[in-house]
Design a protein around this motif. Sequence first.
Motif, PDB file in Angstrom:
ATOM      1  N   GLU A  27      -5.042   5.390   7.837  1.00 58.38           N
ATOM      2  CA  GLU A  27      -6.212   4.788   7.289  1.00 58.38           C
ATOM      3  C   GLU A  27      -5.580   3.236   6.991  1.00 58.38           C
ATOM      4  O   GLU A  27      -6.293   2.069   7.099  1.00 58.38           O
ATOM      5  CB  GLU A  27      -6.703   5.358   6.096  1.00 58.38           C
ATOM      6  CG  GLU A  27      -7.960   4.776   5.471  1.00 58.38           C
ATOM      7  CD  GLU A  27      -9.031   5.038   6.549  1.00 58.38           C
ATOM      8  OE1 GLU A  27     -10.052   4.050   6.498  1.00 58.38           O
ATOM      9  OE2 GLU A  27      -9.023   5.883   7.290  1.00 58.38           O
ATOM     10  N   VAL A  28      -4.208   3.267   6.146  1.00 56.66           N
ATOM     11  CA  VAL A  28      -3.603   1.986   5.946  1.00 56.66           C
ATOM     12  C   VAL A  28      -3.399   1.141   7.073  1.00 56.66           C
ATOM     13  O   VAL A  28      -3.521  -0.145   7.122  1.00 56.66           O
ATOM     14  CB  VAL A  28      -2.416   2.338   5.139  1.00 56.66           C
ATOM     15  CG1 VAL A  28      -1.549   0.769   4.816  1.00 56.66           C
ATOM     16  CG2 VAL A  28      -2.607   3.088   3.849  1.00 56.66           C
TER      17      VAL A  28
ATOM     18  N   LYS B 145       7.087   6.601   4.127  1.00 55.30           N
ATOM     19  CA  LYS B 145       7.880   5.845   3.073  1.00 55.30           C
ATOM     20  C   LYS B 145       9.357   5.583   3.507  1.00 55.30           C
ATOM     21  O   LYS B 145       9.638   4.572   3.292  1.00 55.30           O
ATOM     22  CB  LYS B 145       7.647   6.578   1.779  1.00 55.30           C
ATOM     23  CG  LYS B 145       6.328   6.270   0.979  1.00 55.30           C
ATOM     24  CD  LYS B 145       6.388   7.042  -0.321  1.00 55.30           C
ATOM     25  CE  LYS B 145       4.799   7.191  -0.875  1.00 55.30           C
ATOM     26  NZ  LYS B 145       4.853   8.007  -1.921  1.00 55.30           N
TER      27      LYS B 145
ATOM     28  N   ASP C  54      -0.142  11.093   9.946  1.00 54.19           N
ATOM     29  CA  ASP C  54      -0.858  11.376   8.533  1.00 54.19           C
ATOM     30  C   ASP C  54      -2.232  10.476   8.507  1.00 54.19           C
ATOM     31  O   ASP C  54      -2.087   9.248   8.870  1.00 54.19           O
ATOM     32  CB  ASP C  54       0.271  11.026   7.353  1.00 54.19           C
ATOM     33  CG  ASP C  54      -0.622  11.238   5.927  1.00 54.19           C
ATOM     34  OD1 ASP C  54      -0.760  12.417   5.955  1.00 54.19           O
ATOM     35  OD2 ASP C  54      -1.010  10.313   5.506  1.00 54.19           O
TER      36      ASP C  54
ATOM     37  N   GLY D   1      -4.116   9.602   6.018  1.00 55.05           N
ATOM     38  CA  GLY D   1      -4.009   8.564   4.992  1.00 55.05           C
ATOM     39  C   GLY D   1      -3.225   7.306   5.429  1.00 55.05           C
ATOM     40  O   GLY D   1      -3.765   6.271   5.227  1.00 55.05           O
ATOM     41  N   THR D   2      -2.242   7.412   5.957  1.00 55.34           N
ATOM     42  CA  THR D   2      -1.226   6.489   6.542  1.00 55.34           C
ATOM     43  C   THR D   2      -1.884   5.665   7.538  1.00 55.34           C
ATOM     44  O   THR D   2      -2.039   4.530   7.565  1.00 55.34           O
ATOM     45  CB  THR D   2       0.188   7.019   6.978  1.00 55.34           C
ATOM     46  OG1 THR D   2       0.681   7.656   6.042  1.00 55.34           O
ATOM     47  CG2 THR D   2       0.962   5.809   7.525  1.00 55.34           C
TER      48      THR D   2
ATOM     49  N   HIS E 252       0.765  -1.232   0.033  1.00 55.25           N
ATOM     50  CA  HIS E 252      -0.097  -0.157  -0.068  1.00 55.25           C
ATOM     51  C   HIS E 252       0.873   1.254   0.130  1.00 55.25           C
ATOM     52  O   HIS E 252       0.459   2.506   0.386  1.00 55.25           O
ATOM     53  CB  HIS E 252      -0.789  -0.007   1.279  1.00 55.25           C
ATOM     54  CG  HIS E 252      -1.833  -1.310   1.184  1.00 55.25           C
ATOM     55  ND1 HIS E 252      -3.065  -1.107   0.639  1.00 55.25           N
ATOM     56  CD2 HIS E 252      -1.697  -2.277   1.910  1.00 55.25           C
ATOM     57  CE1 HIS E 252      -3.562  -2.407   1.057  1.00 55.25           C
ATOM     58  NE2 HIS E 252      -2.503  -3.229   1.685  1.00 55.25           N
ATOM     59  N   GLU E 253       2.069   1.183  -0.479  1.00 58.95           N
ATOM     60  CA  GLU E 253       3.023   2.332  -0.297  1.00 58.95           C
ATOM     61  C   GLU E 253       2.526   3.644  -0.919  1.00 58.95           C
ATOM     62  O   GLU E 253       2.779   4.555  -0.734  1.00 58.95           O
ATOM     63  CB  GLU E 253       4.358   1.814  -1.005  1.00 58.95           C
ATOM     64  CG  GLU E 253       5.449   2.759  -0.761  1.00 58.95           C
ATOM     65  CD  GLU E 253       6.825   2.268  -1.165  1.00 58.95           C
ATOM     66  OE1 GLU E 253       7.037   1.154  -1.470  1.00 58.95           O
ATOM     67  OE2 GLU E 253       7.623   2.962  -1.138  1.00 58.95           O
ATOM     68  N   ASP E 254       1.763   3.466  -2.067  1.00 57.80           N
ATOM     69  CA  ASP E 254       1.154   4.603  -2.783  1.00 57.80           C
ATOM     70  C   ASP E 254       0.218   5.363  -1.975  1.00 57.80           C
ATOM     71  O   ASP E 254       0.116   6.662  -1.937  1.00 57.80           O
ATOM     72  CB  ASP E 254       0.286   4.095  -4.001  1.00 57.80           C
ATOM     73  CG  ASP E 254      -0.551   3.101  -3.836  1.00 57.80           C
ATOM     74  OD1 ASP E 254      -0.082   2.207  -2.926  1.00 57.80           O
ATOM     75  OD2 ASP E 254      -1.825   3.497  -4.310  1.00 57.80           O
ATOM     76  N   ARG E 255      -0.108   4.844  -0.774  1.00 59.97           N
ATOM     77  CA  ARG E 255      -1.123   5.631   0.082  1.00 59.97           C
ATOM     78  C   ARG E 255      -0.382   6.074   1.413  1.00 59.97           C
ATOM     79  O   ARG E 255      -1.073   6.776   1.969  1.00 59.97           O
ATOM     80  CB  ARG E 255      -2.284   4.783   0.487  1.00 59.97           C
ATOM     81  CG  ARG E 255      -3.229   4.377  -0.731  1.00 59.97           C
ATOM     82  CD  ARG E 255      -4.260   3.206  -0.335  1.00 59.97           C
ATOM     83  NE  ARG E 255      -5.093   3.553   0.958  1.00 59.97           N
ATOM     84  CZ  ARG E 255      -5.683   2.560   1.557  1.00 59.97           C
ATOM     85  NH1 ARG E 255      -5.541   1.356   1.395  1.00 59.97           N
ATOM     86  NH2 ARG E 255      -6.513   3.096   2.458  1.00 59.97           N
ATOM     87  N   LEU E 256       0.925   6.016   1.535  1.00 60.30           N
ATOM     88  CA  LEU E 256       1.605   6.352   2.544  1.00 60.30           C
ATOM     89  C   LEU E 256       2.061   7.761   2.332  1.00 60.30           C
ATOM     90  O   LEU E 256       2.363   8.319   1.267  1.00 60.30           O
ATOM     91  CB  LEU E 256       2.798   5.406   3.032  1.00 60.30           C
ATOM     92  CG  LEU E 256       2.522   4.117   3.346  1.00 60.30           C
ATOM     93  CD1 LEU E 256       3.824   3.194   3.524  1.00 60.30           C
ATOM     94  CD2 LEU E 256       1.592   3.956   4.317  1.00 60.30           C
ATOM     95  N   ASP E 257       2.362   8.688   3.336  1.00 58.80           N
ATOM     96  CA  ASP E 257       2.780   9.913   3.568  1.00 58.80           C
ATOM     97  C   ASP E 257       4.254   9.583   3.144  1.00 58.80           C
ATOM     98  O   ASP E 257       5.081   8.656   3.377  1.00 58.80           O
ATOM     99  CB  ASP E 257       2.431  10.739   4.614  1.00 58.80           C
ATOM    100  CG  ASP E 257       3.188  10.239   5.843  1.00 58.80           C
ATOM    101  OD1 ASP E 257       4.301  10.531   6.228  1.00 58.80           O
ATOM    102  OD2 ASP E 257       2.679   9.100   6.377  1.00 58.80           O
TER     103      ASP E 257
END
Length: 431
Positions: free
Chosen positions: A217-218, A197, A212, A214-215, A188-193
Motif C-alpha cells: 500500500e505504501v 524496515k 506484505d 501494508g507495505t 511511512h516507516e510505521d506502516r512497513l512490515d
Amino acid sequence: MSKKIASIRGMNDILPEQSALWQWLESRVKNVLASYGYQEIRMPVVEHTELFKRSIGEVTDIVEKEMYTFDDRNGDSLTLRPEGTASCVRACEQHGLLFNQVQRLWYLGPMFRHERPQAGRYRQFHQIGVETFGMDGPDIDAEVILLTARLWRELGLSGRVRLELNSLGSSEDRARYRDALVVYLSAHEDRLDEDSKRRLARNPLRVLDAKDAGTREVLKDAPLLTEYLSDDAREHFEGLRAILDRAGVEYQINPALVRGLDYYGKTVFEWITDDLGAQGTVCAGGRYDGLVEQLGGRSTPAVGFAMGIERLILLLEQQMPELPTPADIYVVSVAENGAEKITALMLAESLRDTLAGIRVQCHCGGGGLKAQMKKADRSGARFTLILGEDEIAAKTVSVKDMRGIIEQQQVAQAALADWLAAHFVSGEVNG
RNA sequence: GUGGCUGUAGCUCAGUUGGCAGAGCUCCGGAUUGUGAUUCCGGCGGUCGUGGGUUCAAGCCCCAUCAGCCACCCCA
C-alpha cells in the motif's frame, strides 16, 4: 565398526545415475556457447576474501553471513567463491584480457554459500556463468539474452521459463533514486512490515518486492525508478527492448526486479520458472559497468549472467530426456579365466581400436552365462558377444541382438568389427 | 539465522493402546547341460539417524543432537 562419515550438509554427491543428465545438459550448453563464439575460462575455487567484499558488497547477505571464509596458514583470509563474476573479473584483469579488447567468456563450476539447504538451493551448488567485457551498447545485452533463449530451446525448457526485465539506470541514477526512496519510505516507516524496515536500512531497493499488504500500500505512491533514469540509461533500455521485440523474445518488465548483488546497473534480467517451488530463478544477470573499475581496473563495460545447474537439472528431471545407457556392446565369456576370458578381453580391446565412439563393456568377475546375460541386459547394450568353447575353437563369436530384431548368429572374429560397424553405422541401430 | 514436517533393509515404505522387526523392489542362487527384461521358488540384508531419559519392557513416550524435506530470509 567405526563411525561412518557423511558428506557436509548441503554438499551433495552427484551419482552415476544423475551424472548422465548433468553431462547431457553441459554438452548442450557448451554447444550453444560455442555457437556464439564464447570461450571458456577456468578460475580457482578459492580467492582472497577481499575480492568478494569489494565486488558483491560489504552489506549483502552473501558477504555478511553466507561465505565460507577461513584463514590460510600464513594468516591470509581466504574464501570459497560464492559466485563467479568477481573471480572472472579478477582473472581477466590480472592477465590483461580487458585492456582495449572485447571478451566473451563462460565458466562452469561449484560455488559455495552457507545457507539453509532447500529445494534447488545447496551449500555447494553449480553455476554456468557468462561474462562479456568491453561492449557498452544494448546489442550485447540482447545477444546474451538471445543466447539464453536459445539455451532453453536446446534443453527443451522454453515453455517453462519466462523472462523478466528491468533497468536500474546508471549507478548515479540508482543512487539518486535510492535516496529518494529512503526519504519516502522513512516517512511511512510505521506502516512497513518488519522485513521491509530491515531492508530499508540495509538494501532499500529490495523493499520494492515486499509481499506484505501494508507495505505494498505504501509502495503505491513511492517514487518510481523509471523517473530517475538518465537519458542514456533510458535509450539503452529502449534499444535492448527493440532488439528483443524484433527477435520475438517475450519478456515482462518488472520494476521491482532488483538484483541482490551491488554491482549491477542498467539492464537486469531473470529467467523464472513456476515449477520449482520457492526457488524460481533459474538464470539471472545483467550489466555491471562499474565492477572492473571497482576492482582496480580501467572502467570497462560488462554484461553477464549465471544459471544454477541444480535448478535446471530439477526441471529436466521432470521431463527426462532419453539418456544413453553405459554400453553399446557387452562381451560375455563362459569361463572366469583361461582362453575364453583372455580372448574376450582382447576382442573388446580390438573393437575399441576399430570402432571409434562405440562403447564396449567386457564382463569381469564370476557368474554363469545366465547372470552375465542379465548384466548385459542391464548395461543397455544392443549386442551381446558370447565367447564359449565352441566359439574359441571356431574363432568365431556368437552375436546376440538384445532386441531380438536380428537373428543370433556366429561371426568370424576377424570379421566382427566390420559386421558391427555395418549394423551400427547403417542407422538400423542407433547406439 | 527463524519456523513446520520427516528419519525403520542398498531403494520405496508398513509397523495397531509400548510386548521377540515386516513387505515390495534391487542384489545373489535355483526351476535339464552355454542365452537377458516376464513368471515361479529360495537366500543375503536392520544395535529402527545418533546420544540420553521414562518403563519389567521403547521403532512407538520425553529431552537433546545430526540429517533430509518445505517455507521465511536471501539467492542460481
